[in-house]
Motif scaffolding. Structure first.
Motif, mmCIF file in Angstrom:
data_model
loop_
_atom_site.group_PDB
_atom_site.id
_atom_site.type_symbol
_atom_site.label_atom_id
_atom_site.label_comp_id
_atom_site.label_asym_id
_atom_site.label_seq_id
_atom_site.Cartn_x
_atom_site.Cartn_y
_atom_site.Cartn_z
ATOM 1 N N SER A 60 0.837 -1.213 0.000
ATOM 2 C CA SER A 60 0.000 0.000 0.000
ATOM 3 C C SER A 60 0.871 1.261 0.000
ATOM 4 O O SER A 60 0.505 2.271 -0.603
ATOM 5 N N GLY A 61 1.995 1.203 0.676
ATOM 6 C CA GLY A 61 2.905 2.350 0.707
ATOM 7 C C GLY A 61 3.528 2.616 -0.651
ATOM 8 O O GLY A 61 3.721 3.768 -1.055
ATOM 9 N N GLU A 63 2.071 1.851 -3.481
ATOM 10 C CA GLU A 63 0.978 2.456 -4.248
ATOM 11 C C GLU A 63 0.799 3.919 -3.839
ATOM 12 O O GLU A 63 0.502 4.771 -4.683
ATOM 13 N N GLY A 64 0.997 4.197 -2.560
ATOM 14 C CA GLY A 64 0.919 5.582 -2.088
ATOM 15 C C GLY A 64 1.925 6.469 -2.793
ATOM 16 O O GLY A 64 1.613 7.594 -3.191
ATOM 17 N N ARG A 67 0.703 7.195 -6.231
ATOM 18 C CA ARG A 67 -0.432 8.134 -6.219
ATOM 19 C C ARG A 67 -0.024 9.572 -5.923
ATOM 20 O O ARG A 67 -0.836 10.482 -6.077
ATOM 21 N N CYS A 68 1.194 9.771 -5.448
ATOM 22 C CA CYS A 68 1.692 11.144 -5.255
ATOM 23 C C CYS A 68 2.246 11.726 -6.556
ATOM 24 O O CYS A 68 2.674 12.887 -6.578
ATOM 25 N N ARG A 75 -3.830 17.148 -15.645
ATOM 26 C CA ARG A 75 -4.435 18.325 -15.020
ATOM 27 C C ARG A 75 -3.389 19.289 -14.430
ATOM 28 O O ARG A 75 -3.495 20.502 -14.601
ATOM 29 N N TYR B 13 -8.735 8.381 -6.103
ATOM 30 C CA TYR B 13 -7.551 8.625 -5.265
ATOM 31 C C TYR B 13 -7.043 10.057 -5.381
ATOM 32 O O TYR B 13 -6.530 10.626 -4.424
ATOM 33 N N GLU B 14 -7.196 10.666 -6.547
ATOM 34 C CA GLU B 14 -6.659 12.030 -6.706
ATOM 35 C C GLU B 14 -7.383 13.019 -5.796
ATOM 36 O O GLU B 14 -6.751 13.874 -5.166
ATOM 37 N N ASP B 15 -8.709 12.908 -5.733
ATOM 38 C CA ASP B 15 -9.466 13.795 -4.857
ATOM 39 C C ASP B 15 -9.216 13.459 -3.389
ATOM 40 O O ASP B 15 -9.098 14.349 -2.539
ATOM 41 N N ASN B 18 -5.934 14.945 -2.598
ATOM 42 C CA ASN B 18 -6.006 16.414 -2.588
ATOM 43 C C ASN B 18 -6.685 16.924 -1.324
ATOM 44 O O ASN B 18 -6.258 17.910 -0.732
ATOM 45 N N CYS B 27 2.953 14.644 4.463
ATOM 46 C CA CYS B 27 3.107 13.215 4.178
ATOM 47 C C CYS B 27 1.912 12.677 3.384
ATOM 48 O O CYS B 27 1.225 11.739 3.844
ATOM 49 N N PRO B 28 1.659 13.218 2.189
ATOM 50 C CA PRO B 28 0.521 12.717 1.402
ATOM 51 C C PRO B 28 0.646 11.239 1.061
ATOM 52 O O PRO B 28 -0.359 10.581 0.808
ATOM 53 N N ILE B 29 1.864 10.704 1.088
ATOM 54 C CA ILE B 29 2.040 9.273 0.816
ATOM 55 C C ILE B 29 1.204 8.426 1.780
ATOM 56 O O ILE B 29 0.698 7.356 1.399
ATOM 57 N N ILE B 30 1.031 8.887 3.020
ATOM 58 C CA ILE B 30 0.299 8.090 4.000
ATOM 59 C C ILE B 30 -1.184 8.043 3.632
ATOM 60 O O ILE B 30 -1.799 6.968 3.580
ATOM 61 N N ALA B 32 -2.361 8.609 0.691
ATOM 62 C CA ALA B 32 -2.431 7.918 -0.597
ATOM 63 C C ALA B 32 -2.339 6.407 -0.416
ATOM 64 O O ALA B 32 -2.950 5.637 -1.163
ATOM 65 N N ALA B 33 -1.587 5.979 0.588
ATOM 66 C CA ALA B 33 -1.448 4.541 0.848
ATOM 67 C C ALA B 33 -2.745 3.956 1.404
ATOM 68 O O ALA B 33 -3.190 2.895 0.977
ATOM 69 N N TRP B 35 -5.715 4.833 0.976
ATOM 70 C CA TRP B 35 -6.808 4.755 -0.011
ATOM 71 C C TRP B 35 -7.001 3.307 -0.441
ATOM 72 O O TRP B 35 -8.121 2.892 -0.740
ATOM 73 N N SER B 36 -5.925 2.525 -0.455
ATOM 74 C CA SER B 36 -5.993 1.104 -0.819
ATOM 75 C C SER B 36 -6.899 0.316 0.116
ATOM 76 O O SER B 36 -7.357 -0.765 -0.232
#
Lengths: 176, 176
Positions: A60-61, A63-64, A67-68, A75, B13-15, B18, B27-30, B32-33, B35-36
């Motif tokens: 998941s990390g 994938e994180g 996703r960044c 866009r 995932y993008e929204d 965001n 730490c957007p990775i967290i 983003a992770a 979301w899985s």
């Protein structure tokens, strides 16, 4: 103007993260984590530390991390909100100069890819031109999710290596 | 205007990134992770997923999270480069209105702390006032590194919970 590794090793964490924090797109936590492993004997050792940190993350990390990343020719490019590094990389591979047919195709394939995998198509733009990027995006869409996750992370590491080389001197091969 | 959990679960995932990407500072990775791991049954489940992701990181990764945080009443506050969330939190606890003696003491203790631990003093500013923050900073400086790393991460989770509650509706206790 690149720093040598001794200079890198002497940086307080705040400067280290400010300067190197985006070698993995929008993941300053990774740079900030490997600061714990200094001193680095050379650039390769720093790169390896980053790579090992990424490899130790749960799936998941990983994938994180993907996703960044912004879409290619997406866009963020249109709205001017790419990071400086991404903007330069996408421009270098012609992503900011697609003709109308290419732009439509790219947008359609990006959506298809994201819909299928739940993360964006990531490729090292500096190592590929426009035609190659479109071809690979098209070819990778039918892959398995785990394959694409691993492939995306490989590309993240290539991007990271080139970004590091923009900031830190490559190891002098004959240095005593 | 907070989203209910069904709305959160339906976000691409993008929204998702965001909107929720800064519930752990920079730490957007967290986000983003995790979301899985959707769908989340409620806000608590989302919070737990974030917490578990953090707990599974190696110690260097936890230190990395701490190093993504700004000093309280530090350089980023002075220069206006705090994230929106941090700016509001620091202002709410009076960090932007220290008198000269308090500002000097805070700066000295922050430096002492960072020098000792290699990461900044992190505390949930919304749950503490100015006097309490200064007192705790002073009291925590002599601690062991591992104790402070764990304590800092606890505070990161408190900050995260409050930031989540600003965005997502708290579970309705009697909802059928």
């Amino acid at each position: 103007m690149n720093m040598d590794i001794a200079t890198v090793n002497a940086l307080p964490y705040e400067d280290f993260v400010n300067i190197l924090g985006n070698v993995v797109e929008k993941c300053p936590i990774i740079t900030a984590a490997v600061w714990s492993r200094r001193p680095f004997v050379n650039l390769t050792a720093l790169e390896t530390a980053i790579s090992e940190f990424i490899d130790a993350l749960p799936e998941s990390g990983k994938e994180g991390i993907l996703r960044c990343h912004p879409d290619l020719a997406g866009r963020d490019l249109q709205s001017g909100t790419l990071t400086r590094e991404s903007r330069e990389e996408q421009a270098g591979s012609g992503m900011d100069a697609l003709n109308s047919a290419e732009a439509s195709r790219m947008a359609r394939l990006n959506e298809e890819y994201k819909e299928r995998f739940g993360f964006p198509f990531v490729i090292c733009a500096r190592m590929n031109d426009k035609a190659n990027i479109l071809r690979q995006l098209s070819e990778r869409c039918p892959n398995e999710r785990a394959v694409e996750r691993a492939r995306g992370i490989e590309e993240v590491k290539k991007i990271c290596r080139l970004r590091l080389q923009d900031l830190v001197l490559i190891d002098a091969p004959n240095k005593l």
